[in-house]
Enzyme design. Structure first.
Site, PDB file in Angstrom:
ATOM      1  N   CYS A  90      12.084  84.320  -8.658  1.00 49.56           N
ATOM      2  CA  CYS A  90      11.962  84.649  -7.231  1.00 49.56           C
ATOM      3  C   CYS A  90      11.061  83.623  -6.530  1.00 49.56           C
ATOM      4  CB  CYS A  90      11.477  86.082  -7.053  1.00 49.56           C
ATOM      5  SG  CYS A  90      11.761  86.712  -5.380  1.00 49.56           S
ATOM      6  N   HIS A 193      15.855  88.804  -9.720  1.00 50.04           N
ATOM      7  CA  HIS A 193      14.902  89.317 -10.704  1.00 50.04           C
ATOM      8  C   HIS A 193      15.644  89.695 -11.991  1.00 50.04           C
ATOM      9  CE1 HIS A 193      11.266  89.527  -8.243  1.00 50.04           C
ATOM     10  NE2 HIS A 193      12.105  89.667  -7.238  1.00 50.04           N
ATOM     11  N   GLU A 195      14.418  90.561 -14.721  1.00 55.50           N
ATOM     12  CA  GLU A 195      13.711  91.687 -15.344  1.00 55.50           C
ATOM     13  C   GLU A 195      14.077  93.015 -14.697  1.00 55.50           C
ATOM     14  OE1 GLU A 195      12.532  89.653 -13.145  1.00 55.50           O
ATOM     15  OE2 GLU A 195      10.906  90.510 -11.966  1.00 55.50           O
TER      16      GLU A 195
END
Lengths: 211, 252
Positions: A90, A193, A195
């Site tokens: 990001c 993202h 994750e």
């Protein structure tokens, strides 16, 4: 050799999610690796892989990084000269650029030639928030192996405009077509993202650890 | 294309789910982590926890729940309910929440929204609004919908956007729990005036309601509780239906 995945903690960014996703992949796949979070530049020299998260405004992220003693120097030495695999997430990806136009004009690390600009609003809602498709442009890359377009979770209002299209591994459309994965040698950046992008995000992180 | 998000919402009290899945034989049906994990594996685009604990002491158990959830669930997690200070927000984000939803505290103190957005970024500040229809307008209610603030809901949402909220979670109190569908007029008017994403909540009871929320209400995300918790509809079913209707959703 045991891999030492090191997450740079400079006071900003979603550190815990990144850490947990890395740990999950290591556990699930029985990888010989460990995850470390650090704000100590010395740890960067011990790392085999470096992850730079980032959330919020570009300027405050850059400031946080600068204020972490010796960090930028340690990162430059280990990433640019020792060529350790590096992943910016990001705003962590945007910091790789030359210049950002978010609330003023700010210098980035300048590792990948590009500018950070605002997504043209044109009746669109900002931030660009949610799941969107990532289309792979450069098939011979090591970070994303799926042929098909895959959905990843995005949250951002600014995008990375690559000066050199050969750094643009994948792109996404929202208001315009922008780079969602960039790379240059050992350096990788993802605008979304991983994750927070369920299985496909974890696969991408696994590919990074395998570098 | 950006996908319309489907978000199941779980009510958590003192660290236990009180309004959540009750159609599965989960080993521990009261465990918020197990329920969040189930939904993330079954097509949810995000998870929302609403903390309805009565006391401040019990709220600290929520931090523990968020930490455990962040270990297992790799989709965005929004946490709300009783968030009243920068410290609360910091603690929740640190525990692993991605977004924090603020309601009453933002009405009592507008600065909380702007300070939180400045400190942590707009992307993690969700402003929750409980609105109830009056003659030709909607009023904002605070304190879990028990108190009429007299504030106009459409004006308030505009204000929240200006204060730096990254998203609005709009609940129709007239429709909440009725299964009669979203308040489409409210949604449409809110969405047309807002430049930030809008999450619709309150009243969804069947597949058409989801579709109308997007096509008529112009919502960017749809939040639902009981239709999912009681197994009346599965998230996959909803997404397949929306996709057949030409709406972009994430189907893996």
């Amino acid at each position: 050799m045991k891999k030492n995945i090191t997450i740079v903690d400079y006071g900003l960014g979603n550190i815990r999610s990144a850490e947990q996703s890395l740990k999950n992949i290591i556990d699930q796949n029985n990888l010989n690796a460990e995850v470390k979070i650090t704000n100590n530049s010395k740890d960067i020299y011990l790392a085999t892989h470096i992850v730079l998260p980032g959330q919020g405004a570009f300027a405050s992220c850059m400031k946080g990084l600068k204020n972490t003693h010796g960090m930028i120097e340690a990162l430059s030495k280990n990433v640019l000269f020792n060529k350790k695999p590096f992943l910016g997430i990001c705003v962590g990806m945007q910091l790789l650029g030359t210049t950002s136009y978010e609330n003023g004009i700010h210098n980035g690390l300048g590792w990948i030639d590009g500018e950070i600009k605002k997504i043209p609003q044109k009746g669109l809602k900002l931030p660009h928030m949610g799941w969107n498709e990532v289309s792979i442009k450069i098939k011979e890359n090591k970070i994303i192996k799926e042929e098909k377009e895959k959905n990843f979770y995005f949250v951002h209002s600014y995008f990375f405009e690559c000066k050199d299209k050969k750094n643009e591994v994948a792109s996404t459309v929202y208001g315009k077509n922008f780079a969602s994965i960039i790379s240059k040698e050992n350096i990788y950046g993802v605008q979304f993202h991983p994750e927070k992008s369920a299985c496909q995000g974890l696969r991408l992180i696994k590919n990074f650890i395998s570098l | 294309m950006l996908k319309i998000r489907i978000i199941p919402c779980l009510d958590v009290k003192d660290g236990r789910v009180v309004k959540g899945i009750n159609f599965l034989n989960l080993v521990d049906a009261g465990d918020p982590v197990a329920q969040a994990h189930f939904y993330s594996k079954n097509g949810a685009d995000e998870i929302c926890f609403l903390d309805i604990s009565a006391s401040i002491e019990k709220r600290t158990t929520m931090l523990n729940v968020v930490e455990k959830t962040a270990e297992k669930v790799f989709i965005p997690l929004t946490v709300g309910g009783g968030v009243s200070s920068i410290e609360n927000i910091r603690d929740l984000l640190k525990a692993g929440a991605d977004k924090i939803s603020i309601n009453t505290a933002g009405i009592l103190n507008e600065n909380l929204i702007s300070q939180a957005a400045e400190k942590f970024g707009s992307q993690c500040i969700v402003a929750a609004v409980d609105a109830k229809k009056e003659k030709d307008s909607w009023a904002v209610y605070s304190h879990g919908g028990s108190k009429n603030t007299g504030i106009d809901a459409l004006e308030w949402m505009q204000k929240l956007q200006n204060l730096g909220a990254g998203e609005i979670l709009l609940t129709s109190m007239d429709r909440d729990g009725t299964k009669k569908g979203f308040d489409l007029e409210l949604l449409n008017r809110a969405s047309s005036q807002l430049a930030i994403p809008l999450i619709a909540s309150g009243g969804v009871g069947n597949l058409d309601h989801f579709k109308d929320g997007v096509l008529v209400g112009k919502a960017n995300a749809l939040l639902a509780a009981s239709v999912f918790h009681f197994g009346e509809l599965s998230i996959k079913e909803v997404k397949q239906y929306l996709s057949n209707e030409g709406i972009n959703v994430r189907i893996e």
